[in-house]
Scaffold this active site. Structure first.
Site, PDB file in Angstrom:
ATOM      1  N   GLY A 106      45.807  38.666  40.185  1.00 49.31           N
ATOM      2  CA  GLY A 106      46.264  39.015  38.547  1.00 49.31           C
ATOM      3  C   GLY A 106      45.948  37.831  37.437  1.00 49.31           C
ATOM      4  O   GLY A 106      46.644  37.679  36.415  1.00 49.31           O
ATOM      5  N   SER A 108      43.217  37.970  35.709  1.00 44.90           N
ATOM      6  CA  SER A 108      42.742  38.451  34.355  1.00 44.90           C
ATOM      7  C   SER A 108      44.067  38.992  33.472  1.00 44.90           C
ATOM      8  O   SER A 108      43.928  39.034  32.107  1.00 44.90           O
ATOM      9  CB  SER A 108      41.662  39.303  34.510  1.00 44.90           C
ATOM     10  OG  SER A 108      42.012  40.758  34.571  1.00 44.90           O
ATOM     11  N   ASP A 151      50.295  45.489  35.930  1.00 50.76           N
ATOM     12  CA  ASP A 151      50.055  43.788  36.140  1.00 50.76           C
ATOM     13  C   ASP A 151      50.200  43.197  34.757  1.00 50.76           C
ATOM     14  O   ASP A 151      50.763  42.190  34.757  1.00 50.76           O
ATOM     15  CB  ASP A 151      48.548  43.642  36.553  1.00 50.76           C
ATOM     16  CG  ASP A 151      47.652  44.533  35.824  1.00 50.76           C
ATOM     17  OD1 ASP A 151      47.878  45.556  35.024  1.00 50.76           O
ATOM     18  OD2 ASP A 151      46.467  44.433  36.077  1.00 50.76           O
TER      19      ASP A 151
END
Ligand code: PMV
Length: 320
Positions: A106, A108, A151
């Site tokens: 995660g 990004s 996310d």
């Protein structure tokens, strides 16, 4: 003045792929943090310095998000939304920072959320968590067109959450501990391609794939209860069921399977892949007596055990 926001990565616990179609999932944040630092400037330029680019990207803020390079696409989409929706109208330097290797956990989404929180502080929009989610998830969709936003929610809320995208429903689950061992399979994969692959399978076999999503959703609901009551044996069984379902979706790999079976054979209560599949990470649920054996068997079959704190704090901002 410099504003720094830091946001965590995530580990999908249950419900991957189904969550894209409006079913719930469970996700926990991980202590792999990424930062966005913003220093205001006097001109109308946005200058972005990130480890992914050899040369900084410099663009008039009015054109941020306009045909950006892949490396800055998400943060520029966030900048464009603050400009178009909240009147951001000044130049600044944006620097991003964080661990180089992210294991598909995660990076990004963390950088994107950190950038959004830093811009929120810069122009004092004072967005609450829900509004920050809406803006950042919108920016992610601007760039990649698909994805559930789980996310983004994890990076904002931190801790362990139950997430459903359509409302969106984002509910914290309070946990004393979560005894997991994370194993990296050694390769990273593109989520977008796997989401498209599952979409194609669903289109070809809706009467087979939709019930798989519905079963996954039931497993998520039961896993939520097992998590809350600390019923690890039940949670382990549900993780294994979820794993079988992801296999049926065609996103499991032989390599992930070998890590998963190594963990189960060493006494893990359950083990499954995490996220889109095709590579990245798996995790196993352990008890104190078998923790070491599970770690060693994952490594014996070539996996890399990643030690990270779980359920860490979501995005936070400091100013100096
Ligand atoms: O591979 P990851 O960790 O980015 O997770 C993807 C999870 C999916 O459900 C497949 C996609 C999504 O956006 O929820």
């Amino acid at each position: 003045m410099r504003i720094t926001a830091s946001a965590p990565g995530k580990l999908m616990l249950m419900g991957e792929h189904a969550v894209v179609y409006g079913y719930p999932c469970l996700v926990t944040s991980v202590g792999l943090r990424y930062a966005a630092m913003i220093t205001p400037s006097d001109d109308a330029m946005v200058r972005i310095e990130t480890g992914q680019l050899d040369v900084p990207r410099v663009v008039p803020f009015a054109q941020a998000g306009n045909a950006p390079p892949r490396e800055t696409a998400f943060v520029e989409a966030v900048i464009a939304r603050f400009r178009d929706e909240h009147g951001l109208s000044q130049g600044f330097l944006l620097q991003t920072d964080g661990p180089e290797v992210s294991y598909g956990l995660g990076s990004s989404s963390a950088v994107t959320v950190a950038t959004a929180a830093a811009l929120d502080a810069l122009i004092e929009t004072q967005l609450d968590k829900r509004a920050l989610f809406d803006l950042t998830y919108g920016a992610v969709l601007d760039v990649q067109g698909s994805g559930s936003g789980y996310d983004v929610a994890s990076a904002i809320y931190g801790g362990t959450i139950y997430f459903r995208k359509d409302v969106p429903e984002i509910e914290p689950i309070s946990l004393v501990s979560l005894p997991l061992v994370i194993g990296y399979s050694g390769s990273k994969v593109g989520t977008v391609g796997l989401v498209a692959q599952v979409a194609a399978l669903r289109e070809a076999y809706p009467d087979l794939i939709n019930p798989i999503f519905a079963t996954m959703s039931d497993a998520v609901e039961q896993a939520r209860e097992a998590l809350t009551s600390g019923d690890w044996a039940a949670l382990g069984r549900l993780m294994n069921i979820n794993q079988g379902l992801t296999d049926a979706l065609g996103v499991n790999t032989g390599r992930l399977s070998s890590l998963i079976y190594a963990a189960r054979d060493a006494g893990a209560l359950g083990a499954k892949l995490s996220g889109a599949g095709g590579g990245d990470c798996m995790f196993a649920l352990t008890e104190p007596g078998v923790n070491q054996a599970v770690r060693e068997s994952i490594e014996d079959v070539g996996g890399q055990v990643i030690d990270l704190p779980l359920g860490v704090q979501g995005v936070h901002v400091t100013q100096d």
